[in-house]
Design an enzyme around this catalytic site. Sequence first.
Site, PDB file in Angstrom:
ATOM      1  N   GLU A   1       0.823  -1.211   0.000  1.00 44.27           N
ATOM      2  CA  GLU A   1       0.000   0.000   0.000  1.00 44.27           C
ATOM      3  C   GLU A   1       0.859   1.265   0.000  1.00 44.27           C
ATOM      4  O   GLU A   1       0.638   2.189   0.771  1.00 44.27           O
ATOM      5  CB  GLU A   1      -0.955  -0.017   1.193  1.00 44.27           C
ATOM      6  CG  GLU A   1      -1.896  -1.215   1.156  1.00 44.27           C
ATOM      7  CD  GLU A   1      -2.974  -1.218   2.238  1.00 44.27           C
ATOM      8  OE1 GLU A   1      -2.728  -0.680   3.320  1.00 44.27           O
ATOM      9  OE2 GLU A   1      -4.057  -1.764   1.965  1.00 44.27           O
TER      10      GLU A   1
ATOM     11  N   ASP B   1      -8.051  -9.017   4.165  1.00 49.36           N
ATOM     12  CA  ASP B   1      -7.826  -7.910   5.090  1.00 49.36           C
ATOM     13  C   ASP B   1      -8.887  -7.827   6.183  1.00 49.36           C
ATOM     14  O   ASP B   1      -9.734  -6.931   6.132  1.00 49.36           O
ATOM     15  CB  ASP B   1      -7.804  -6.584   4.300  1.00 49.36           C
ATOM     16  CG  ASP B   1      -7.350  -5.427   5.165  1.00 49.36           C
ATOM     17  OD1 ASP B   1      -6.754  -5.682   6.212  1.00 49.36           O
ATOM     18  OD2 ASP B   1      -7.610  -4.276   4.787  1.00 49.36           O
TER      19      ASP B   1
ATOM     20  N   GLU C   1     -12.705  -2.138  11.925  1.00 49.95           N
ATOM     21  CA  GLU C   1     -12.691  -1.431  10.644  1.00 49.95           C
ATOM     22  C   GLU C   1     -13.800  -1.914   9.715  1.00 49.95           C
ATOM     23  O   GLU C   1     -14.410  -1.120   9.004  1.00 49.95           O
ATOM     24  CB  GLU C   1     -11.318  -1.643   9.980  1.00 49.95           C
ATOM     25  CG  GLU C   1     -11.195  -1.029   8.599  1.00 49.95           C
ATOM     26  CD  GLU C   1      -9.803  -1.220   7.987  1.00 49.95           C
ATOM     27  OE1 GLU C   1      -8.916  -1.778   8.655  1.00 49.95           O
ATOM     28  OE2 GLU C   1      -9.610  -0.785   6.831  1.00 49.95           O
TER      29      GLU C   1
HETATM   30  C1  GCV Z   1      -2.467   0.582   8.393  1.00 45.85           C
HETATM   31  C2  GCV Z   1      -5.983  -2.062   5.494  1.00 45.85           C
HETATM   32  C3  GCV Z   1      -6.420  -0.809   6.200  1.00 45.85           C
HETATM   33  C4  GCV Z   1      -5.277   0.184   6.276  1.00 45.85           C
HETATM   34  C5  GCV Z   1      -4.100  -0.497   7.005  1.00 45.85           C
HETATM   35  C6  GCV Z   1      -3.720  -1.744   6.215  1.00 45.85           C
HETATM   36  C7  GCV Z   1      -2.605  -2.513   6.880  1.00 45.85           C
HETATM   37  O1  GCV Z   1      -5.720  -1.808   4.154  1.00 45.85           O
HETATM   38  O2  GCV Z   1      -7.516  -0.241   5.558  1.00 45.85           O
HETATM   39  O3  GCV Z   1      -5.716   1.313   6.989  1.00 45.85           O
HETATM   40  O4  GCV Z   1      -3.014   0.380   7.100  1.00 45.85           O
HETATM   41  O5  GCV Z   1      -4.842  -2.596   6.127  1.00 45.85           O
HETATM   42  O6  GCV Z   1      -2.908  -3.465   7.568  1.00 45.85           O
HETATM   43  O7  GCV Z   1      -1.448  -2.149   6.716  1.00 45.85           O
END
Ligand code: GCV
Length: 698
Positions: free
Chosen positions: A288, A362, A390
Amino acid sequence: MQIGLWGRSALCTALMLLTALAPANADDGYRLWLRQTAPTSQASVEIKGGTPTLALAGAELRDILSAEDGTVLVGLSSDPAIAALGLPTQGLGDEGYLVRAMTNNGRKTIVVTANAPAGVLYGAFALARHKATGGDIASVNLRSVPGVKLRVLNHWDNLDGHVERGYAGQSLWDWWTLPDFKDPRYTDYARANASLGINGTVLNNVNAKADSLTAPYIAKAAALADVFRPWGIKVYLSARFSAPIEIGGLKSADPRDPAVAAWWKAKADEIYKAIPDFGGFLVKANSEGQPGPRDYGATHADGANMLAAAVKPHGGIVMWRAFVYAETDPEDRAKQAYTEFKPLDGQFADNVLVQVKNGAIDFQPREPFHPLFGAMPKTPLMLELQITKEYLGFATHLAYLAPLFEEVLDAPTGQRKGETVASVVAGAAEGHRLSGIAGVANIGRDRDWSGSTFNQANWYAFGRLAWDPTLSSEAIAREWTAQTFGNDTRVVAPVVAMMMGSREAVVNYTGPLGLAHLMGTGHHYGPAPWVSELARPEWNPVYYHRADKAGIGFDRTKTGSNAVSQYAPSVARIFSDPRKTPERDLLWFHHVPWTWKMASGDTLWNTLVTHYDRGVADVAQMGRQWEALKPFIDQERFAKQATYFDIQYREAKWWRDASLAYWMSVNGLSLPAGVAAPEHDLAWYKAQSFPYAPGQGK
Ligand code: GCV
């Protein structure tokens, strides 16, 4: 503003009146599950030894045991007075404890002992839990050794106080006033964690800023470490891989460059000077948008080992995340971590753990276990769970997560006889020295720490399962409820029943039968299964559900992405066959027609609708169960939760209605007879926007 003499006394009278009128049993939830009231006559507690941790253990016991409970002897098993008792303390290791009632020199005595101070503290908390859950003190006999070594919270807290995916207010860490001001909440936080056996905390977001590795921030982290140390908690930092460039003035962060390795070594030395028991680094690399070794053509093992070498002389470790999916890789996202990491098995240094999320995408409300578990026997794999919700309703929805955690821990990997995810993680299955479980924290500066009373249960359950991954989610719910609301079966039984069904309710109204990743873009709040226009395919919900006129679901068998082949053959055989795949995972692994006949004989479409309806109905039922508990719960916590059930019901219905409206627009089917139509048309649901939803990444 100036208040005159008269004004001040009127104000005082008004305040006194208000206080008198407030419900006597108002409770803001600050005390979490640690709510025992001090006894009228304290037990005599003898502490053998002078460490701060033993003193804390003694203080906890003074707060809960009364004179009738007898004398309490607290200390290390090596203390002559305790050694003379001949108790079976072998095998307790560094953190295990023994708590036993006995007669000593004719006196009723309770011994709380361990081989090291932290174990004694855990024993004291175990005794407190025993008492609060109705255990008999006169015959107490507790012995426990943690099943996992590193039991660590991951805070996704940014240096500006924003918490990524945080729904309980700003970060607990006030970086601005640290290191000078040590907010008493830091101590309360450490105490709550110690009561569960959590022994580490990563202070900053995995989407890390290099600034947290600069001298001023190291000093701030050191101040927190000083507060946490007596509670047996080590501090860790998320490390930004490109820090040597950003704060070190180097041109590269290539892990094979000796100058880069030297920079990290010097940085580690600097940190350990300030924090002698610093735990080590957590790293999100090449994921990411984060920098990492792949930027230089090096492997994840190269990157992890370079950092591991820097902390090794100090006894530190590296937790290297396997949550990777490349921006340029067309492979099924669910396969990418395995593809990248499996070939590296055996290449990691002995102080590296690879941290793997419970499922391959995720933290969805339900995912099959991650295929890496059991597939890297030469590498300690640390399980990463998400405590913050989340994808399960943020702060407001009741979703007790222990059943989700338990589902993954209990999953047989099929790689070796009897092996489960839990046994891989505990290191037992593969004989690793290191083992660990991480939980993405749900803690913030909200008065009740986690945004709702029931969210506290998820923090609690994480800690308890990290200590003992074999505990049942129901047993944990029972002990949490008894400590949080009082040990009255009229409360405990219905609350536990609500909790135990709550996660499945969320699965049902957000993504039943193996559907996943259908949420709104960016903020991840609410339904948006229609989203299809985002730049990368795997950012779009349509990528995950693949619904078309003929059917729905992601074909991960040989005819599709073949992600099933990443599992052990015995497991792959089950997931490859839509008739053998558990129905709860059906659409995760298979694209099936809307007319597909389920085990019940009903069609997939009808069954999907039934699940959505069940999810909404279950939320309504939880709300009613809560109403019935009104006489037993303090007014403040009762009222907040009652409102949260209203929100959850509204949002569950929204998820159901929006999802059904969208599926019908794709399949052209109508709803089974008697089923309520969505409240609005699809266009209405698509038009909703939530620019200020909390917790977004920045
Ligand atoms: C900290 C998901 C979440 C992100 C998070 C990522 C991760 O994509 O939406 O906010 O980033 O996981 O675990 O690194």
